[in-house]
Design a protein around this motif. Structure first.
Motif, PDB file in Angstrom:
ATOM      1  N   ALA A   7       0.828  -1.205   0.000  1.00 26.48           N
ATOM      2  CA  ALA A   7       0.000   0.000   0.000  1.00 26.48           C
ATOM      3  C   ALA A   7       0.865   1.259   0.000  1.00 26.48           C
ATOM      4  O   ALA A   7       0.596   2.205  -0.745  1.00 26.48           O
ATOM      5  CB  ALA A   7      -0.942   0.000   1.207  1.00 26.48           C
ATOM      6  N   LEU A   8       1.912   1.275   0.822  1.00 25.08           N
ATOM      7  CA  LEU A   8       2.781   2.447   0.855  1.00 25.08           C
ATOM      8  C   LEU A   8       3.526   2.601  -0.469  1.00 25.08           C
ATOM      9  O   LEU A   8       3.659   3.714  -0.986  1.00 25.08           O
ATOM     10  CB  LEU A   8       3.767   2.379   2.017  1.00 25.08           C
ATOM     11  N   ALA A   9       3.989   1.493  -1.018  1.00 27.11           N
ATOM     12  CA  ALA A   9       4.693   1.547  -2.299  1.00 27.11           C
ATOM     13  C   ALA A   9       3.799   2.162  -3.374  1.00 27.11           C
ATOM     14  O   ALA A   9       4.236   3.026  -4.144  1.00 27.11           O
ATOM     15  CB  ALA A   9       5.160   0.156  -2.713  1.00 27.11           C
ATOM     16  N   ALA A  10       2.539   1.738  -3.420  1.00 24.59           N
ATOM     17  CA  ALA A  10       1.598   2.272  -4.418  1.00 24.59           C
ATOM     18  C   ALA A  10       1.330   3.755  -4.183  1.00 24.59           C
ATOM     19  O   ALA A  10       1.313   4.546  -5.131  1.00 24.59           O
ATOM     20  CB  ALA A  10       0.293   1.478  -4.383  1.00 24.59           C
ATOM     21  N   ARG A  11       1.120   4.147  -2.929  1.00 24.32           N
ATOM     22  CA  ARG A  11       0.852   5.556  -2.611  1.00 24.32           C
ATOM     23  C   ARG A  11       2.042   6.453  -2.949  1.00 24.32           C
ATOM     24  O   ARG A  11       1.872   7.577  -3.397  1.00 24.32           O
ATOM     25  CB  ARG A  11       0.510   5.725  -1.127  1.00 24.32           C
ATOM     26  N   ALA A  12       3.256   5.935  -2.684  1.00 26.15           N
ATOM     27  CA  ALA A  12       4.456   6.746  -2.871  1.00 26.15           C
ATOM     28  C   ALA A  12       5.008   6.674  -4.291  1.00 26.15           C
ATOM     29  O   ALA A  12       5.803   7.535  -4.683  1.00 26.15           O
ATOM     30  CB  ALA A  12       5.535   6.298  -1.889  1.00 26.15           C
ATOM     31  N   GLY A  13       4.622   5.655  -5.041  1.00 27.48           N
ATOM     32  CA  GLY A  13       5.165   5.495  -6.378  1.00 27.48           C
ATOM     33  C   GLY A  13       6.609   5.020  -6.369  1.00 27.48           C
ATOM     34  O   GLY A  13       7.398   5.377  -7.250  1.00 27.48           O
ATOM     35  N   VAL A  14       6.963   4.234  -5.340  1.00 26.91           N
ATOM     36  CA  VAL A  14       8.300   3.622  -5.276  1.00 26.91           C
ATOM     37  C   VAL A  14       8.111   2.119  -5.113  1.00 26.91           C
ATOM     38  O   VAL A  14       7.024   1.652  -4.768  1.00 26.91           O
ATOM     39  CB  VAL A  14       9.156   4.195  -4.116  1.00 26.91           C
TER      40      VAL A  14
END
Length: 190
Positions: A28-35
Motif C-alpha cells: 500500500a505504501l509503495a503504491a501511494r508513494a510510487g516507489v
C-alpha cells in the motif's frame, strides 16, 4: 557512528513507525508513494540511503514532513525516566501515593510482566511487530537494557520506554538481583 549511518537508522526507524501508525502494508505504501516495495524494505532495514526525491515521495505518502521522517530525535527508541522525574499524582498524609512512572501513546493488546534477573543472567527477545512499545520500571538492582545492540543502564527507581521492533535484551551485570515490572503494548492486528 557516522552522520550518514545515524540518518539511515533514523529514517529506517521512523519509516517503520509511521507506516505502522498509518496501517499501511508495504504494498500500500509503495503504491501511494510510487516507489518499489523492495525500496521500502531496504529503507526499513537501513540497507540503503534513498535519494531525496524518493524520501520526499514516501514522506508525502505517509502525510508527514520530510523533517519528521528524517528526525533522529523523532520517536526515540529508548527514554529513561529517573526516579526523581516520575510524576506523583496523588498522596495522603498517611503515606498513600500514586506515581506515574512512564507512559506512551499506544493502542492494541497490553501485557504486564514481573521479572527477576539473577546476577549474570540475561533474558533476550527477538524483535516484536512494528509499533510495539515496552515500558519497564526497575524496583531492585541495576538493569542493563540492550536495545538494537546499545546498552542502557537503568537503576532501581528508574523507568524506561522503548520501541521493541528490534532485538533487545535485559541483562543483570551486577551482584544484586534485578527486580522489574514491565508492560508490552502491541499494535492491533490489521
Amino acid at each position: 557512528m557516522s552522520d550518514l549511518d545515524r540518518l539511515t537508522r533514523s529514517l529506517a526507524r521512523n519509516l517503520r513507525r509511521w507506516r505502522g501508525e498509518r496501517g499501511f502494508t508495504l504494498d500500500a505504501l509503495a503504491a501511494r508513494a510510487g516507489v518499489s516495495r523492495g525500496m521500502i524494505i531496504q529503507i526499513e532495514q537501513a540497507r540503503t540511503n534513498p535519494s531525496v526525491g524518493t524520501t520526499v515521495k514516501i514522506a508525502d505518502a505517509l502525510g508527514v514532513s520530510l523533517a519528521t521522517l528524517l528526525d533522529h530525535e523523532q520517536g526515540a527508541q529508548v527514554r529513561i525516566v529517573p526516579q526523581d522525574q516520575a510524576v506523583r499524582l496523588w498522596s495522603t498524609p498517611a503515606g498513600s501515593r500514586s506515581t506515574l512512572l512512564v507512559g506512551t501513546e499506544a493502542r492494541g493488546p497490553l501485557e504486564l510482566w514481573a521479572w527477576t534477573l539473577m546476577p549474570g543472567d540475561t533474558g533476550a527477545s527477538d524483535p516484536h511487530p512494528p509499533g510495539t512499545t515496552e515500558l519497564l520500571h526497575v524496583t531492585a538492582g541495576e538493569l542493563t537494557l540492550v536495545v538494537d545492540g546499545e546498552p542502557y543502564p537503568v537503576e532501581a527507581g528508574a523507568s524506561a520506554s522503548f520501541e521493541a521492533d528490534v532485538a533487545h535484551s535485559y541483562r543483570n551485570d551486577g551482584a544484586r538481583t534485578v527486580e522489574m515490572i514491565m508492560s508490552v503494548s502491541v499494535p492491533p492486528a490489521r
